[in-house]
Design a protein around this motif. Structure first.
Motif, PDB file in Angstrom:
ATOM      1  N   GLN A   8      27.388  10.534  74.391  1.00 11.74           N
ATOM      2  CA  GLN A   8      26.308   9.566  74.518  1.00 11.74           C
ATOM      3  C   GLN A   8      25.044  10.198  73.969  1.00 11.74           C
ATOM      4  OE1 GLN A   8      25.903   7.859  78.393  1.00 11.74           O
ATOM      5  NE2 GLN A   8      23.903   6.965  77.974  1.00 11.74           N
ATOM      6  N   PRO A   9      24.372   9.535  73.004  1.00  8.78           N
ATOM      7  CA  PRO A   9      23.140  10.105  72.441  1.00  8.78           C
ATOM      8  C   PRO A   9      22.105  10.352  73.526  1.00  8.78           C
ATOM      9  CG  PRO A   9      23.894   8.237  71.138  1.00  8.78           C
ATOM     10  CD  PRO A   9      24.722   8.249  72.387  1.00  8.78           C
ATOM     11  N   ALA A  10      21.396  11.478  73.416  1.00  6.37           N
ATOM     12  CA  ALA A  10      20.356  11.798  74.400  1.00  6.37           C
ATOM     13  C   ALA A  10      19.215  10.791  74.326  1.00  6.37           C
ATOM     14  CB  ALA A  10      19.847  13.214  74.168  1.00  6.37           C
ATOM     15  N   ASP A  11      18.955  10.299  73.124  1.00  2.92           N
ATOM     16  CA  ASP A  11      17.892   9.307  72.923  1.00  2.92           C
ATOM     17  C   ASP A  11      18.512   7.917  72.898  1.00  2.92           C
ATOM     18  OD1 ASP A  11      15.754   7.761  72.234  1.00  2.92           O
ATOM     19  OD2 ASP A  11      15.256   8.854  70.398  1.00  2.92           O
ATOM     20  N   HIS A  12      18.183   7.087  73.873  1.00  2.36           N
ATOM     21  CA  HIS A  12      18.778   5.755  73.971  1.00  2.36           C
ATOM     22  C   HIS A  12      18.291   4.821  72.862  1.00  2.36           C
ATOM     23  CE1 HIS A  12      20.806   6.563  77.747  1.00  2.36           C
ATOM     24  NE2 HIS A  12      19.691   7.123  78.200  1.00  2.36           N
ATOM     25  N   GLU A  13      17.245   5.234  72.133  1.00  2.39           N
ATOM     26  CA  GLU A  13      16.754   4.434  71.009  1.00  2.39           C
ATOM     27  C   GLU A  13      17.570   4.674  69.747  1.00  2.39           C
ATOM     28  OE1 GLU A  13      14.369   2.174  71.321  1.00  2.39           O
ATOM     29  OE2 GLU A  13      14.292   2.675  73.455  1.00  2.39           O
ATOM     30  N   PHE A  14      18.456   5.674  69.804  1.00  5.09           N
ATOM     31  CA  PHE A  14      19.264   6.018  68.632  1.00  5.09           C
ATOM     32  C   PHE A  14      20.258   4.895  68.355  1.00  5.09           C
ATOM     33  CE2 PHE A  14      22.585   8.463  66.359  1.00  5.09           C
ATOM     34  CZ  PHE A  14      21.792   9.072  65.411  1.00  5.09           C
ATOM     35  N   LYS A  15      20.213   4.326  67.150  1.00  2.33           N
ATOM     36  CA  LYS A  15      20.974   3.113  66.844  1.00  2.33           C
ATOM     37  C   LYS A  15      22.337   3.372  66.213  1.00  2.33           C
ATOM     38  CE  LYS A  15      17.694   0.453  68.319  1.00  2.33           C
ATOM     39  NZ  LYS A  15      17.862  -0.288  69.590  1.00  2.33           N
ATOM     40  N   MET A  16      22.513   4.515  65.589  1.00  2.00           N
ATOM     41  CA  MET A  16      23.775   4.763  64.884  1.00  2.00           C
ATOM     42  C   MET A  16      24.928   4.905  65.873  1.00  2.00           C
ATOM     43  SD  MET A  16      24.708   7.759  62.134  1.00  2.00           S
ATOM     44  CE  MET A  16      23.453   7.203  60.989  1.00  2.00           C
ATOM     45  N   ASN A  17      26.052   4.246  65.557  1.00  2.00           N
ATOM     46  CA  ASN A  17      27.230   4.315  66.417  1.00  2.00           C
ATOM     47  C   ASN A  17      28.014   5.588  66.079  1.00  2.00           C
ATOM     48  OD1 ASN A  17      29.500   3.906  67.965  1.00  2.00           O
ATOM     49  ND2 ASN A  17      29.701   1.749  67.428  1.00  2.00           N
ATOM     50  N   VAL A  18      27.517   6.704  66.617  1.00  2.00           N
ATOM     51  CA  VAL A  18      28.120   7.998  66.306  1.00  2.00           C
ATOM     52  C   VAL A  18      29.564   8.065  66.788  1.00  2.00           C
ATOM     53  CG1 VAL A  18      27.960  10.489  66.700  1.00  2.00           C
ATOM     54  CG2 VAL A  18      25.879   9.131  66.385  1.00  2.00           C
ATOM     55  N   LEU A  19      29.831   7.504  67.951  1.00  2.00           N
ATOM     56  CA  LEU A  19      31.169   7.574  68.508  1.00  2.00           C
ATOM     57  C   LEU A  19      32.185   6.864  67.615  1.00  2.00           C
ATOM     58  CD1 LEU A  19      32.770   8.690  70.844  1.00  2.00           C
ATOM     59  CD2 LEU A  19      32.300   6.594  72.125  1.00  2.00           C
ATOM     60  N   MET A  20      31.807   5.700  67.086  1.00  2.00           N
ATOM     61  CA  MET A  20      32.715   4.994  66.192  1.00  2.00           C
ATOM     62  C   MET A  20      32.963   5.791  64.911  1.00  2.00           C
ATOM     63  SD  MET A  20      32.398   1.363  64.202  1.00  2.00           S
ATOM     64  CE  MET A  20      31.447   2.161  62.915  1.00  2.00           C
ATOM     65  N   LEU A  21      31.897   6.409  64.378  1.00  2.07           N
ATOM     66  CA  LEU A  21      32.049   7.200  63.159  1.00  2.07           C
ATOM     67  C   LEU A  21      32.966   8.401  63.402  1.00  2.07           C
ATOM     68  CD1 LEU A  21      28.363   7.135  61.847  1.00  2.07           C
ATOM     69  CD2 LEU A  21      30.309   5.807  61.009  1.00  2.07           C
ATOM     70  N   LEU A  22      32.815   9.035  64.535  1.00  2.00           N
ATOM     71  CA  LEU A  22      33.697  10.156  64.863  1.00  2.00           C
ATOM     72  C   LEU A  22      35.146   9.694  64.970  1.00  2.00           C
ATOM     73  CD1 LEU A  22      31.635  12.149  67.516  1.00  2.00           C
ATOM     74  CD2 LEU A  22      32.369  12.968  65.273  1.00  2.00           C
ATOM     75  N   ARG A  23      35.334   8.576  65.664  1.00  2.00           N
ATOM     76  CA  ARG A  23      36.704   8.077  65.839  1.00  2.00           C
ATOM     77  C   ARG A  23      37.317   7.619  64.524  1.00  2.00           C
ATOM     78  NH1 ARG A  23      35.271   4.906  71.450  1.00  2.00           N
ATOM     79  NH2 ARG A  23      35.865   6.587  72.887  1.00  2.00           N
ATOM     80  N   LEU A  24      36.505   7.085  63.619  1.00  2.00           N
ATOM     81  CA  LEU A  24      37.011   6.702  62.306  1.00  2.00           C
ATOM     82  C   LEU A  24      37.529   7.917  61.557  1.00  2.00           C
ATOM     83  CD1 LEU A  24      37.446   4.696  59.981  1.00  2.00           C
ATOM     84  CD2 LEU A  24      35.063   5.080  59.312  1.00  2.00           C
ATOM     85  N   ASN A  25      36.777   9.003  61.572  1.00  2.00           N
ATOM     86  CA  ASN A  25      37.213  10.221  60.892  1.00  2.00           C
ATOM     87  C   ASN A  25      38.410  10.851  61.590  1.00  2.00           C
ATOM     88  OD1 ASN A  25      35.211  11.168  58.569  1.00  2.00           O
ATOM     89  ND2 ASN A  25      34.006  10.134  60.127  1.00  2.00           N
ATOM     90  N   MET A  26      38.440  10.775  62.915  1.00  2.00           N
ATOM     91  CA  MET A  26      39.590  11.288  63.650  1.00  2.00           C
ATOM     92  C   MET A  26      40.841  10.472  63.327  1.00  2.00           C
ATOM     93  SD  MET A  26      37.508  11.841  67.205  1.00  2.00           S
ATOM     94  CE  MET A  26      38.927  12.016  68.256  1.00  2.00           C
ATOM     95  N   PHE A  27      40.676   9.163  63.238  1.00  4.14           N
ATOM     96  CA  PHE A  27      41.810   8.302  62.903  1.00  4.14           C
ATOM     97  C   PHE A  27      42.346   8.637  61.508  1.00  4.14           C
ATOM     98  CE2 PHE A  27      43.460   4.433  60.914  1.00  4.14           C
ATOM     99  CZ  PHE A  27      44.422   4.047  61.833  1.00  4.14           C
ATOM    100  N   HIS A  28      41.441   8.814  60.553  1.00  2.00           N
ATOM    101  CA  HIS A  28      41.852   9.171  59.193  1.00  2.00           C
ATOM    102  C   HIS A  28      42.644  10.476  59.192  1.00  2.00           C
ATOM    103  CE1 HIS A  28      41.777   9.913  54.925  1.00  2.00           C
ATOM    104  NE2 HIS A  28      41.017  10.975  55.066  1.00  2.00           N
ATOM    105  N   LEU A  29      42.179  11.440  59.969  1.00  2.00           N
ATOM    106  CA  LEU A  29      42.872  12.729  60.036  1.00  2.00           C
ATOM    107  C   LEU A  29      44.221  12.600  60.735  1.00  2.00           C
ATOM    108  CD1 LEU A  29      42.942  15.739  59.573  1.00  2.00           C
ATOM    109  CD2 LEU A  29      41.505  16.049  61.596  1.00  2.00           C
ATOM    110  N   LEU A  30      44.267  11.810  61.822  1.00  2.00           N
ATOM    111  CA  LEU A  30      45.504  11.678  62.588  1.00  2.00           C
ATOM    112  C   LEU A  30      46.540  10.830  61.868  1.00  2.00           C
ATOM    113  CD1 LEU A  30      43.902  11.264  66.122  1.00  2.00           C
ATOM    114  CD2 LEU A  30      45.409  13.136  65.391  1.00  2.00           C
ATOM    115  N   GLN A  31      46.109  10.025  60.908  1.00  2.00           N
ATOM    116  CA  GLN A  31      47.079   9.343  60.061  1.00  2.00           C
ATOM    117  C   GLN A  31      47.706  10.297  59.061  1.00  2.00           C
ATOM    118  OE1 GLN A  31      45.232   5.781  58.246  1.00  2.00           O
ATOM    119  NE2 GLN A  31      46.803   4.675  59.342  1.00  2.00           N
ATOM    120  N   THR A  32      46.936  11.304  58.657  1.00  2.00           N
ATOM    121  CA  THR A  32      47.441  12.282  57.694  1.00  2.00           C
ATOM    122  C   THR A  32      48.323  13.318  58.366  1.00  2.00           C
ATOM    123  OG1 THR A  32      45.416  11.986  56.384  1.00  2.00           O
ATOM    124  CG2 THR A  32      46.732  13.945  55.933  1.00  2.00           C
ATOM    125  N   VAL A  33      47.861  13.810  59.515  1.00  2.00           N
ATOM    126  CA  VAL A  33      48.576  14.844  60.252  1.00  2.00           C
ATOM    127  C   VAL A  33      48.659  14.407  61.704  1.00  2.00           C
ATOM    128  CG1 VAL A  33      48.695  17.284  60.823  1.00  2.00           C
ATOM    129  CG2 VAL A  33      47.554  16.569  58.731  1.00  2.00           C
TER     130      VAL A  33
END
Length: 389
Positions: free
Chosen positions: A235-260
């Motif tokens: 959870q971002p420390a700043d609640h004003e932070f708008k970027m969905n960091v968690l989704m971006l992380l999960r997208l990259n994790m999904f890409h990696l887990l599809q490969t390996v």
């Protein structure tokens, strides 16, 4: 290298051309990658030139439960029309490698068709061989049509060309009805473990495979177990932070887990520079595992161990390369392929000047340091003394 395309599943309404989203009036279009469930979803509402309005829903998966199976479900809803629908389902082995612009002028056909035939009444079988390594690849695809939940028993026409095998069938649909098409495919190669012959195994797998929803259930359970071990919660420390960091992380994790994934354990594979998402690096293994192994070390180190074995099995080639360059020890290549030799080209085509220039990237001899670092990091997490020995 692209394998034969088993995804070909199309339809034509009332004798028109096969459906193509580029040539109809799109009323709505939504495509979604479901990271949690490992599925590609598509929903389209369209109108053809004769004013026929239809809804199309698609669900697609490559099974995480059984790595040899893939499945596709297509639902066509006739909103304001009644007509005959012709369905075409095929496996296309004429596929070429054209994804990398730099290599389009070179030979991009890497598959040699060996056999194509119909299996049972609802399936097609295609057997090809790779041109250079002579790896055999067998695919079987079963296509079933359902109307009002009932399996349709309709006559099919065979479409056969060199490297292509398919079937066509006709179904009469009334306004408001939904035609559901289920396509299940099995894929085996001559390098798979515990098989007799890849074509035999592909046919046997289709006979044993259930319907789409049955495959989906096993697939979802496998992904549930994977996310339970790999998912992160921040959870971002700043609640004003708008970027969905968690989704971006999960997208990259999904890409990696599809490969390996856990399915990779025990296979003689490395990690290609772009995973399975592109052709630009020709599937070669560089040193990208340096950035990937920490992710696996703390969650499923069995995957790291299996991938490190790719390097260990090619240690002899690395020692020969070091000796040829006048060094002791082992020198792993900048670009590694099936046998661990240096795959970097001596010359490379400059896309701007169209001149051939020396490719000196093979001089990036830090891959060996990365391999040693990866082994040590793995040991620090697991204390796997047996692997070091």
């Amino acid at each position: 290298m692209n394998f034969p395309n088993w995804l070909e599943l199309g339809f034509r309404i009332a004798g028109q051309e096969l459906f193509d989203a580029r040539f109809v009036k799109l009323l709505s279009y939504r495509q979604e990658l479901d990271l949690r469930r490992g599925m590609l979803l598509k929903s389209i509402t369209f109108e053809d030139g004769q004013g026929r309005r239809s809804r199309l829903r698609e669900r697609r998966l490559v099974s995480m439960d059984d790595m040899h199976l893939g499945a596709l479900e297509l639902s066509l809803i006739a909103e304001n029309w009644s007509a005959a629908v012709t369905v075409r389902s095929a496996i296309d082995g004429r596929i070429v490698n054209t994804g990398a612009k730099l290599y389009r002028k070179f030979n991009n056909r890497h598959l040699e068709p060996l056999a194509g035939t119909v299996t049972d009444e609802d399936g097609v079988y295609l057997h090809v061989r790779t041109c250079q390594s002579h790896v055999h690849v067998a695919q079987v695809a079963r296509t079933q049509a359902f109307l009002a939940g009932q399996l349709l028993d309709v006559r099919r026409r065979v479409i056969e060309e060199p490297g292509y095998i398919g079937q066509e069938l006709d179904v009469d649909i009334k306004q408001g009805e939904t035609l559901v098409l289920e396509k299940v495919a099995s894929i085996y190669t001559s390098r798979d473990h515990a098989i007799s012959e890849c074509g035999l195994e592909a046919n046997k797998a289709i006979l044993r495979a259930g319907r789409f929803d049955a495959l989906l259930a096993g697939h979802l359970l496998a992904w549930k177990h994977i996310w339970r071990r790999f998912d992160v919660h921040i959870q971002p420390a700043d609640h004003e932070f708008k970027m969905n960091v968690l989704m971006l992380l999960r997208l990259n994790m999904f890409h990696l887990l599809q490969t390996v994934s856990p399915n990779s354990i025990g296979l003689d594979i490395g990690i290609p520079a772009r995973g399975w998402s592109g052709e630009a690096y020709q599937g070669h293994v560089f040193w990208d595992e340096l950035f990937i192994f920490p992710f696996f070390n703390f969650r499923m180190p069995e995957i790291t161990r299996s991938l490190l074995m790719y390097r260990y099995r090619r240690l002899g080639e690395a020692r020969a390369a070091a000796a040829a360059a006048g060094y002791k020890g082992a020198m792993f290549p900048w670009q590694s392929g099936s046998n661990g030799q240096e795959e970097t080209q001596e010359l490379n085509l400059n896309p701007r000047s169209q001149h051939w220039v020396p490719d000196n990237s093979y001089l990036q001899r830090h891959v060996g340091s990365a391999v040693a670092f990866n082994v040590w990091q793995y040991f620090q997490v697991t204390h796997d003394i047996e692997f070091l020995h």
